[in-house]
Design an enzyme around this catalytic site. Sequence first.
Site, mmCIF file in Angstrom:
data_model
loop_
_atom_site.group_PDB
_atom_site.id
_atom_site.type_symbol
_atom_site.label_atom_id
_atom_site.label_comp_id
_atom_site.label_asym_id
_atom_site.label_seq_id
_atom_site.Cartn_x
_atom_site.Cartn_y
_atom_site.Cartn_z
ATOM 1 N N HIS A 1 53.461 5.462 -47.792
ATOM 2 C CA HIS A 1 53.331 6.664 -48.015
ATOM 3 C C HIS A 1 53.331 7.571 -49.070
ATOM 4 C CE1 HIS A 1 49.512 5.586 -45.324
ATOM 5 N NE2 HIS A 1 50.547 5.853 -44.090
ATOM 6 N N ASP B 1 49.842 -2.896 -43.121
ATOM 7 C CA ASP B 1 50.073 -1.887 -41.655
ATOM 8 C C ASP B 1 48.570 -1.290 -41.396
ATOM 9 O OD1 ASP B 1 52.630 0.888 -41.230
ATOM 10 O OD2 ASP B 1 49.848 1.079 -41.792
ATOM 11 N N HIS C 1 47.178 1.813 -42.138
ATOM 12 C CA HIS C 1 47.030 2.695 -42.624
ATOM 13 C C HIS C 1 46.980 1.982 -44.245
ATOM 14 C CE1 HIS C 1 48.686 4.395 -38.838
ATOM 15 N NE2 HIS C 1 47.821 5.043 -39.149
ATOM 16 N N ASP D 1 51.760 -1.546 -36.438
ATOM 17 C CA ASP D 1 50.747 -0.673 -36.135
ATOM 18 C C ASP D 1 49.385 -0.896 -35.942
ATOM 19 O OD1 ASP D 1 50.185 0.078 -38.536
ATOM 20 O OD2 ASP D 1 50.696 2.264 -39.031
HETATM 21 C C1 ZL4 Z 1 51.639 13.473 -34.100
HETATM 22 O O1 ZL4 Z 1 51.757 13.207 -30.670
HETATM 23 O O2 ZL4 Z 1 45.554 12.453 -39.690
HETATM 24 C C2 ZL4 Z 1 52.690 13.586 -34.689
HETATM 25 C C3 ZL4 Z 1 51.011 12.204 -35.166
HETATM 26 C C4 ZL4 Z 1 53.190 14.767 -33.382
HETATM 27 C C5 ZL4 Z 1 53.949 14.912 -30.534
HETATM 28 C C6 ZL4 Z 1 53.214 16.142 -29.925
HETATM 29 C C7 ZL4 Z 1 51.980 16.760 -32.043
HETATM 30 C C8 ZL4 Z 1 50.782 16.853 -31.048
HETATM 31 C C9 ZL4 Z 1 49.379 11.586 -33.445
HETATM 32 C C10 ZL4 Z 1 50.361 11.789 -35.819
HETATM 33 C C11 ZL4 Z 1 49.406 16.604 -32.549
HETATM 34 C C12 ZL4 Z 1 50.167 16.060 -33.849
HETATM 35 C C13 ZL4 Z 1 49.234 16.221 -34.809
HETATM 36 N N1 ZL4 Z 1 53.248 14.286 -31.704
HETATM 37 C C14 ZL4 Z 1 49.476 15.587 -35.928
HETATM 38 C C15 ZL4 Z 1 46.120 15.055 -40.973
HETATM 39 C C16 ZL4 Z 1 46.960 15.478 -39.758
HETATM 40 C C17 ZL4 Z 1 47.988 16.736 -40.028
HETATM 41 C C18 ZL4 Z 1 48.538 16.013 -38.215
HETATM 42 O O3 ZL4 Z 1 52.401 4.375 -40.350
HETATM 43 N N2 ZL4 Z 1 48.436 16.160 -36.461
HETATM 44 C C19 ZL4 Z 1 46.758 14.429 -39.902
HETATM 45 C C20 ZL4 Z 1 49.690 9.723 -40.250
HETATM 46 C C21 ZL4 Z 1 48.425 10.452 -39.460
HETATM 47 C C22 ZL4 Z 1 46.520 13.140 -40.085
HETATM 48 C C23 ZL4 Z 1 49.889 8.337 -39.795
HETATM 49 C C24 ZL4 Z 1 50.974 6.606 -40.494
HETATM 50 C C25 ZL4 Z 1 52.318 6.379 -41.003
HETATM 51 C C26 ZL4 Z 1 52.968 4.940 -41.628
HETATM 52 C C27 ZL4 Z 1 53.632 4.126 -42.378
HETATM 53 C C28 ZL4 Z 1 51.272 7.953 -40.888
HETATM 54 N N3 ZL4 Z 1 48.365 12.071 -40.318
HETATM 55 C C29 ZL4 Z 1 46.351 15.001 -38.194
HETATM 56 C C30 ZL4 Z 1 47.430 14.699 -36.504
HETATM 57 C C31 ZL4 Z 1 52.368 13.353 -32.185
HETATM 58 C C32 ZL4 Z 1 51.376 12.490 -32.835
HETATM 59 C C33 ZL4 Z 1 50.061 12.097 -32.592
HETATM 60 C C34 ZL4 Z 1 48.943 11.465 -35.954
HETATM 61 N N4 ZL4 Z 1 49.196 11.364 -37.257
HETATM 62 C C35 ZL4 Z 1 48.330 10.225 -36.250
HETATM 63 N N5 ZL4 Z 1 48.479 9.969 -37.239
HETATM 64 C C36 ZL4 Z 1 49.364 10.692 -37.841
HETATM 65 O O4 ZL4 Z 1 50.975 4.325 -42.675
HETATM 66 C C37 ZL4 Z 1 54.979 4.593 -41.761
HETATM 67 ZN ZN ZN Z 2 51.052 2.101 -40.376
HETATM 68 CA CA CA Z 3 47.848 -1.513 -45.605
#
Ligand code: ZL4
Ligand code: ZN
Ligand code: CA
Length: 394
Positions: free
Chosen positions: A149, A184, A186, A280
């Site tokens: 990303h 992945d 995503h 994932d």
């Molecule tokens: C977390 O439980 O969709 C981060 C992130 C931290 C701990 C406690 C805090 C809880 C799920 C995700 C609140 C967290 C909210 N903690 C995070 C729009 C968003 C803004 C941020 O695999 N909040 C953003 C990113 C995705 C969003 C996915 C995948 C990477 C890869 C390659 C990245 N961001 C909403 C979410 C948690 C958390 C629980 C989380 N973040 C789930 N999805 C996202 O493709 C390495």
């Molecule tokens: Zn991912």
């Molecule tokens: Ca993919």
Amino acid sequence: SPSCPDGSKRRVCYYYDAGIANVDYGAHHVMVPRRVAMTHGLVASYGLLRDMELLRTRPATQDEIAYILTDDYLRLLRDLTPDTYRADSARRHKIGALSLSGDERNDNPVIDGLWDYCARYAGGSLAAARALGTGTSDIAINWSGGMHHACSGEASGFCYVNDIALALTELLATFPRVLYVDIDVHHGDGVEKYFASDGKVMTVSFHQFGRAGKGDDTFFFPGTGNAKDVGEGEGKYRTLNVPMKAGMDDTGYKELFVPIMREVMEVFRPDAVVLQCGADSLSGDRLGEFNLSIRGHAECVAYLRSFNVPLLLLGGGGYTINHVASCWCYETAVALGKEKEIPDDIPHHGYEHYYKDQGYKLHYAVPKAGTKNTKDHMDNIRKEALKNVEKLHE
Ligand code: ZL4
Ligand code: ZN
Ligand code: CA
């Protein structure tokens, strides 16, 4: 040129850096770099290190990383620490997607040793690409890479530096055409953006589009990767997106992956392949809502390996960490052609307590869950993807 026909041995090199595995995104963050140490522990205790060359390398240099980052973002990433970030509130608005260390509501925290972490995982992917370029290996592995990303000017989705863009660029120094494939869960948006108008790199992402149990248009990160996005200019039809719905299982995934990738390999004829193996997309992931088994996931690795083209295997997502370690260890064995030789019983290696719930076995049971991918929907996305690949012929 590759040393052996399909099914037989490959010369495999493997990168591991314990320093990366100790990086901490924050106590409650879902991204846990320790999963790479767990993977390494399994790989070592199954005896697989004996069959691979261990890649020892320096971290990527600032000049190397500068090639894929804007000056502003590079300086920010290099100089920022949790302390300076807290102290310098005036800079905060310029920080974009980066956020305060310990602020667990954010995807990309400013953490201790951030630059060093990025330089190390990027250095691993670069060294792996070089090992393919010089012809010293047929398959190169960096499970700490695959941060798909990250963009030139900002961090996104747990990714700060796009090691994949760096590795692809390095491969282009040797290979005229390079294929990038992303399993992945995503969408590989960062890599797609870097090469959208580049005719020498084709990017293909399989990913979840929309959430389970919700309407089709509900947001699943990053929300891009529509089948209609096909690249532009020289890169037109060299971007391919395969959006799937929640619940995708082994059978359904294979029914898309194999015919689509067979066609891509035939039409684009890459000289090297990079596969981002985000785990994932496995069943039971904390973020993804697919239902793949480890064997189903690994079949993608085996299928691309069967073309006997230099292959770079990278990590990526994966948030149920025992599953991730099992998967990447098994895929290391697939790279070596030894997957039938590793027993299902987890050897003693210091992390075995993580596998208690799955009876201390490498493979775990996948529930018979429903899928939102109906036969009609499957036929439609396959047809649309194949139609896009055919356009490359013209
Ligand atoms: C977390 O439980 O969709 C981060 C992130 C931290 C701990 C406690 C805090 C809880 C799920 C995700 C609140 C967290 C909210 N903690 C995070 C729009 C968003 C803004 C941020 O695999 N909040 C953003 C990113 C995705 C969003 C996915 C995948 C990477 C890869 C390659 C990245 N961001 C909403 C979410 C948690 C958390 C629980 C989380 N973040 C789930 N999805 C996202 O493709 C390495
Ligand atoms: Zn991912
Ligand atoms: Ca993919």
